[in-house]
Design a protein around this motif. Structure first.
Motif, PDB file in Angstrom:
ATOM      1  N   ARG A  65      13.773 -17.962   3.079  1.00 13.20           N
ATOM      2  CA  ARG A  65      14.489 -16.683   3.071  1.00 13.20           C
ATOM      3  C   ARG A  65      13.528 -15.497   3.053  1.00 13.20           C
ATOM      4  O   ARG A  65      13.662 -14.569   2.264  1.00 13.20           O
ATOM      5  CB  ARG A  65      15.473 -16.620   1.898  1.00 13.20           C
ATOM      6  N   ILE A  66      12.567 -15.543   3.957  1.00 11.96           N
ATOM      7  CA  ILE A  66      11.582 -14.476   4.074  1.00 11.96           C
ATOM      8  C   ILE A  66      12.226 -13.249   4.725  1.00 11.96           C
ATOM      9  O   ILE A  66      12.955 -13.362   5.713  1.00 11.96           O
ATOM     10  CB  ILE A  66      10.370 -14.948   4.907  1.00 11.96           C
ATOM     11  N   ASP A  67      11.939 -12.079   4.166  1.00 15.42           N
ATOM     12  CA  ASP A  67      12.487 -10.826   4.688  1.00 15.42           C
ATOM     13  C   ASP A  67      11.517 -10.106   5.627  1.00 15.42           C
ATOM     14  O   ASP A  67      11.946  -9.375   6.521  1.00 15.42           O
ATOM     15  CB  ASP A  67      12.824  -9.874   3.535  1.00 15.42           C
ATOM     16  N   ALA A  68      10.221 -10.258   5.381  1.00 15.02           N
ATOM     17  CA  ALA A  68       9.220  -9.520   6.164  1.00 15.02           C
ATOM     18  C   ALA A  68       7.930 -10.335   6.212  1.00 15.02           C
ATOM     19  O   ALA A  68       7.637 -11.115   5.308  1.00 15.02           O
ATOM     20  CB  ALA A  68       8.965  -8.150   5.554  1.00 15.02           C
ATOM     21  N   VAL A  69       7.172 -10.112   7.277  1.00 18.10           N
ATOM     22  CA  VAL A  69       5.904 -10.819   7.468  1.00 18.10           C
ATOM     23  C   VAL A  69       4.807  -9.798   7.739  1.00 18.10           C
ATOM     24  O   VAL A  69       4.952  -8.929   8.611  1.00 18.10           O
ATOM     25  CB  VAL A  69       5.979 -11.817   8.645  1.00 18.10           C
ATOM     26  N   MET A  70       3.719  -9.900   6.981  1.00 16.60           N
ATOM     27  CA  MET A  70       2.536  -9.086   7.227  1.00 16.60           C
ATOM     28  C   MET A  70       1.426 -10.015   7.703  1.00 16.60           C
ATOM     29  O   MET A  70       1.017 -10.920   6.987  1.00 16.60           O
ATOM     30  CB  MET A  70       2.102  -8.327   5.977  1.00 16.60           C
ATOM     31  N   ASP A  71       0.958  -9.779   8.915  1.00 15.62           N
ATOM     32  CA  ASP A  71      -0.068 -10.607   9.536  1.00 15.62           C
ATOM     33  C   ASP A  71      -1.428  -9.959   9.287  1.00 15.62           C
ATOM     34  O   ASP A  71      -1.806  -9.001   9.954  1.00 15.62           O
ATOM     35  CB  ASP A  71       0.223 -10.713  11.033  1.00 15.62           C
ATOM     36  N   ALA A  72      -2.160 -10.487   8.303  1.00 10.94           N
ATOM     37  CA  ALA A  72      -3.501  -9.979   7.991  1.00 10.94           C
ATOM     38  C   ALA A  72      -4.535 -11.056   8.262  1.00 10.94           C
ATOM     39  O   ALA A  72      -5.496 -11.230   7.521  1.00 10.94           O
ATOM     40  CB  ALA A  72      -3.575  -9.506   6.540  1.00 10.94           C
ATOM     41  N   THR A  73      -4.316 -11.817   9.338  1.00 12.96           N
ATOM     42  CA  THR A  73      -5.266 -12.841   9.738  1.00 12.96           C
ATOM     43  C   THR A  73      -6.455 -12.192  10.453  1.00 12.96           C
ATOM     44  O   THR A  73      -6.479 -10.980  10.700  1.00 12.96           O
ATOM     45  CB  THR A  73      -4.610 -13.872  10.667  1.00 12.96           C
ATOM     46  N   HIS A  74      -7.434 -13.003  10.809  1.00 14.00           N
ATOM     47  CA  HIS A  74      -8.639 -12.534  11.494  1.00 14.00           C
ATOM     48  C   HIS A  74      -8.272 -11.979  12.875  1.00 14.00           C
ATOM     49  O   HIS A  74      -7.369 -12.509  13.540  1.00 14.00           O
ATOM     50  CB  HIS A  74      -9.608 -13.710  11.629  1.00 14.00           C
ATOM     51  N   PRO A  75      -8.935 -10.918  13.328  1.00 13.77           N
ATOM     52  CA  PRO A  75      -8.623 -10.379  14.666  1.00 13.77           C
ATOM     53  C   PRO A  75      -8.758 -11.388  15.800  1.00 13.77           C
ATOM     54  O   PRO A  75      -8.190 -11.197  16.872  1.00 13.77           O
ATOM     55  CB  PRO A  75      -9.644  -9.243  14.821  1.00 13.77           C
ATOM     56  N   PHE A  76      -9.511 -12.477  15.564  1.00 10.08           N
ATOM     57  CA  PHE A  76      -9.656 -13.493  16.605  1.00 10.08           C
ATOM     58  C   PHE A  76      -8.670 -14.651  16.441  1.00 10.08           C
ATOM     59  O   PHE A  76      -8.732 -15.614  17.202  1.00 10.08           O
ATOM     60  CB  PHE A  76     -11.098 -14.008  16.643  1.00 10.08           C
ATOM     61  N   LEU A  93      13.202 -10.372  11.897  1.00  6.79           N
ATOM     62  CA  LEU A  93      12.472 -10.074  10.666  1.00  6.79           C
ATOM     63  C   LEU A  93      11.499  -8.917  10.890  1.00  6.79           C
ATOM     64  O   LEU A  93      10.941  -8.762  11.980  1.00  6.79           O
ATOM     65  CB  LEU A  93      11.673 -11.288  10.201  1.00  6.79           C
ATOM     66  N   SER A  94      11.288  -8.119   9.848  1.00  5.61           N
ATOM     67  CA  SER A  94      10.276  -7.067   9.911  1.00  5.61           C
ATOM     68  C   SER A  94       8.901  -7.706  10.035  1.00  5.61           C
ATOM     69  O   SER A  94       8.578  -8.649   9.311  1.00  5.61           O
ATOM     70  CB  SER A  94      10.325  -6.204   8.645  1.00  5.61           C
ATOM     71  N   TYR A  95       8.102  -7.174  10.950  1.00  9.21           N
ATOM     72  CA  TYR A  95       6.767  -7.723  11.198  1.00  9.21           C
ATOM     73  C   TYR A  95       5.795  -6.574  11.387  1.00  9.21           C
ATOM     74  O   TYR A  95       6.106  -5.567  12.045  1.00  9.21           O
ATOM     75  CB  TYR A  95       6.762  -8.595  12.457  1.00  9.21           C
ATOM     76  N   VAL A  96       4.594  -6.726  10.813  1.00  6.80           N
ATOM     77  CA  VAL A  96       3.531  -5.766  11.054  1.00  6.80           C
ATOM     78  C   VAL A  96       2.210  -6.518  11.063  1.00  6.80           C
ATOM     79  O   VAL A  96       2.040  -7.527  10.362  1.00  6.80           O
ATOM     80  CB  VAL A  96       3.522  -4.651   9.982  1.00  6.80           C
ATOM     81  N   GLN A  97       1.271  -6.040  11.871  1.00  8.53           N
ATOM     82  CA  GLN A  97      -0.051  -6.650  11.946  1.00  8.53           C
ATOM     83  C   GLN A  97      -1.064  -5.716  11.308  1.00  8.53           C
ATOM     84  O   GLN A  97      -1.168  -4.540  11.677  1.00  8.53           O
ATOM     85  CB  GLN A  97      -0.438  -6.929  13.396  1.00  8.53           C
ATOM     86  N   PHE A  98      -1.798  -6.245  10.333  1.00 10.82           N
ATOM     87  CA  PHE A  98      -2.921  -5.498   9.769  1.00 10.82           C
ATOM     88  C   PHE A  98      -4.132  -5.801  10.643  1.00 10.82           C
ATOM     89  O   PHE A  98      -4.586  -6.946  10.703  1.00 10.82           O
ATOM     90  CB  PHE A  98      -3.187  -5.909   8.317  1.00 10.82           C
TER      91      PHE A  98
END
Length: 245
Positions: A65-76, A93-98
């Motif tokens: 039941r995830i509401d949002a995902v923040m992708d802070a993985t390596h740029p590669f 789902l809300s998504y953003v990439q760091f």
């Protein structure tokens, strides 16, 4: 309460986990791909390993039941980022990439930009001693560097032999400072440095050391990133989460 999946694996993801772990209105689950055998604890609930492809990832997001995902993985880690963006879009789902800013050359740098690892052979002459600061992933794409001596640094003790007869592994755990990198490059007799344009301050020391020693750098450009919102600072990422509470 928001349930947030933090795709981790970078220094900034560690900072985000520490900050979000104290936010009472957010329940954070961090995910690590498992590239490092014994990662330091993040201070929040953490899972390690893959999700079983796009379908498995979508099932996991729904089950948890995830509401949002923040992708802070390596740029590669572009394959993971593209899949994450696509699955989140399909599920609504809300998504953003760091995505931290890439490194840029400054006066005194001798950078040669590569589209991928296989381009290195066009620039690095035979007989050169090459420091691969790229980790073991993608190492097979340096197969055309015959006639050069290769040194590849990785965090964990190698569990297999170097894939080519003209190279070897060395173990080193970050952080590294500029002076230590200079000493290392001198001791090894390095002629060329190969690096991925990861950005950030945590691993920049090798580039500063190369500039001080007048070493040429083969800099691998970042892969294409997914469409979607992107943030470049920890403060902006925290603001993105808090606006959704």
């Amino acid at each position: 309460m928001m349930r947030l999946l933090l795709l981790a694996g970078t220094a900034e993801a560690r900072q985000l986990a520490a900050a979000l772990g104290s936010e009472r209105r957010v329940s954070v689950i961090a995910s690590l791909a498992g590239a490092t055998r014994s990662p330091r604890p993040l201070g929040v609930a953490t899972r390690i390993g893959g999700f079983g492809g796009a379908e498995g990832f979508a099932d996991w997001l729904k089950r948890e039941r995830i509401d949002a995902v923040m992708d802070a993985t390596h740029p590669f880690a572009a394959r993971i980022s593209h899949r994450t963006a696509e699955v989140c879009d399909a599920l609504g789902l809300s998504y953003v990439q760091f995505l931290r800013p890439p490194w840029m050359p400054v006066d005194g740098d001798r950078w040669h930009f590569l589209n991928d690892e296989s381009d290195a052979a066009r620039f690095i002459p035979a007989g050169a001693r090459v420091f691969l600061a790229t980790g073991r992933q993608g190492l097979e794409r340096f197969a055309n560097l015959e006639g050069r001596e290769l040194v590849c640094r990785q965090i964990d003790t190698p569990d297999r032999a170097f894939p080519f007869p003209n190279g070897h592994f060395m173990v080193g755990a970050p952080p590294f400072d500029v002076e230590d990198e200079e000493v290392l490059f001198r001791r090894l007799g390095i002629d060329w440095l190969v690096a991925k344009n990861a950005g950030g301050s945590a691993s920049r020391a090798k580039l500063d050391a190369a500039r001080h020693l007048h070493l040429p750098v083969a800099m691998i450009r970042r892969p294409l990133q997914p469409e979607g919102p992107k943030l470049q600072t920890v403060a902006a990422a925290l603001g993105w989460v808090r606006r959704r509470l």
